[in-house]
Each structure stands twice: as structure tokens, then as C-alpha cells.
Design an enzyme around this catalytic site. Sequence first.
Site, PDB file in Angstrom:
ATOM      1  N   ASP A  30       8.945   6.728   0.145  1.00 16.51           N
ATOM      2  CA  ASP A  30       7.916   6.838   1.281  1.00 16.51           C
ATOM      3  C   ASP A  30       8.702   6.702   2.448  1.00 16.51           C
ATOM      4  O   ASP A  30       9.668   6.070   2.803  1.00 16.51           O
ATOM      5  CB  ASP A  30       7.288   5.254   1.055  1.00 16.51           C
ATOM      6  N   ILE A  31       7.925   7.545   3.572  1.00 15.63           N
ATOM      7  CA  ILE A  31       8.858   8.057   4.909  1.00 15.63           C
ATOM      8  C   ILE A  31       8.603   6.664   5.708  1.00 15.63           C
ATOM      9  O   ILE A  31       9.409   6.498   6.659  1.00 15.63           O
ATOM     10  CB  ILE A  31       7.995   9.102   5.473  1.00 15.63           C
ATOM     11  N   ASN A  88      -4.495   3.707  -3.672  1.00 16.64           N
ATOM     12  CA  ASN A  88      -5.513   3.591  -2.792  1.00 16.64           C
ATOM     13  C   ASN A  88      -6.464   4.760  -2.925  1.00 16.64           C
ATOM     14  O   ASN A  88      -6.227   5.719  -3.042  1.00 16.64           O
ATOM     15  CB  ASN A  88      -5.112   3.573  -1.088  1.00 16.64           C
ATOM     16  N   VAL A  97      -3.293  10.049   2.339  1.00 19.78           N
ATOM     17  CA  VAL A  97      -2.910  11.407   1.905  1.00 19.78           C
ATOM     18  C   VAL A  97      -3.821  11.667   0.559  1.00 19.78           C
ATOM     19  O   VAL A  97      -3.805  10.873  -0.437  1.00 19.78           O
ATOM     20  CB  VAL A  97      -1.491  11.562   1.338  1.00 19.78           C
ATOM     21  N   HIS A 101      -1.782   9.172  -5.792  1.00 16.56           N
ATOM     22  CA  HIS A 101      -0.347   8.862  -5.851  1.00 16.56           C
ATOM     23  C   HIS A 101      -0.251   7.224  -6.170  1.00 16.56           C
ATOM     24  O   HIS A 101      -1.243   6.635  -5.608  1.00 16.56           O
ATOM     25  CB  HIS A 101       0.552   8.898  -4.370  1.00 16.56           C
ATOM     26  N   HIS A 103       2.050   3.922  -5.394  1.00 23.45           N
ATOM     27  CA  HIS A 103       3.023   3.251  -4.640  1.00 23.45           C
ATOM     28  C   HIS A 103       3.675   2.221  -5.677  1.00 23.45           C
ATOM     29  O   HIS A 103       3.095   1.452  -6.141  1.00 23.45           O
ATOM     30  CB  HIS A 103       2.147   2.313  -3.514  1.00 23.45           C
TER      31      HIS A 103
END
Length: 117
Positions: A30-31, A88, A97, A101, A103
Amino acid sequence: MNDTIFGKIIRREIPATIVYEDEHVLAFKDIAPQAPVHVLFIPKQVHIPTLDDLKPDQAELVGRLVLAAAEYARKEGLAEDGYRVVMNCRDHAGQTVYHIHLHLLAGAPLGRFGTAH
Ligand code: AMP
């Protein structure tokens, strides 16, 4: 066409620190990490915007994301101390986004979670 940031990462149009890849799953750091280890696991071949769009015949895909995260945690020596996986869905969960996905958060004791305050 998957025009999300993650679609661009899948097509290698923008860079990411990829830590795992197989036929179905891509994982990258993750950025904006929220824990010492914060990795995102995404489906590679299908674009599903939110968990609410998931169809029963796509259940296996979510299993693949979870299994890939568990395997990564084990390999990185994170499994014994523990970790959290989170998905989420839409605004109230803070989804930003719109390509599903998972996390993976790990590497230190994590705070509890719940309503915003
Ligand atoms: P969510 O808020 O659940 O939709 O999670 C989206 C996550 O994607 C956030 O934690 C962002 O920090 C992360 N993110 C956004 N852009 C990038 C990127 N280019 N590379 C890696 N992670 C990103």
C-alpha cells in the site's frame, strides 16, 4: 475496462511494489501504509468494483485473496504474532478504489476498529 488505479497496476501502466502474483491474484505494498506491513491483494482477471457486486460464482476468488494473504503472512513470519485482513465496501467504510481488494495489516499490535469518532 478497469480504469481504476489498480487496473493500471495490473496492466503495469503505473508502478507498484509487487510482492506476490499468481494466475488470479496480485499483491503489492500500500502506498500509504497504515501499519508496518500493509499489503493489498486484488483479483487480476475480473473487475469487481465493490463487495456488494460480488456474485455467488465469484466466491472462490475472495477465498483466493484470503489464502494468498495468509500464505504471505506465514512466509514473512507475521502469522504467529497475528495480523488483520480488511475489505472496505463503499463510502461508510472509506473505500477509495473501486476494484475489490483485501488489506493485510501486520507488524505491530493493531488498534481496535469501529465507528468514526
Ligand atoms: P480502500 O480505502 O479500502 O479503497 O483502499 C485503497 C488503498 O489503496 C488505500 O489504502 C491507498 O493507500 C491504496 N493506494 C492508492 N493508490 C495506490 C497505489 N498507486 N499503489 C499502492 N496503493 C495505493
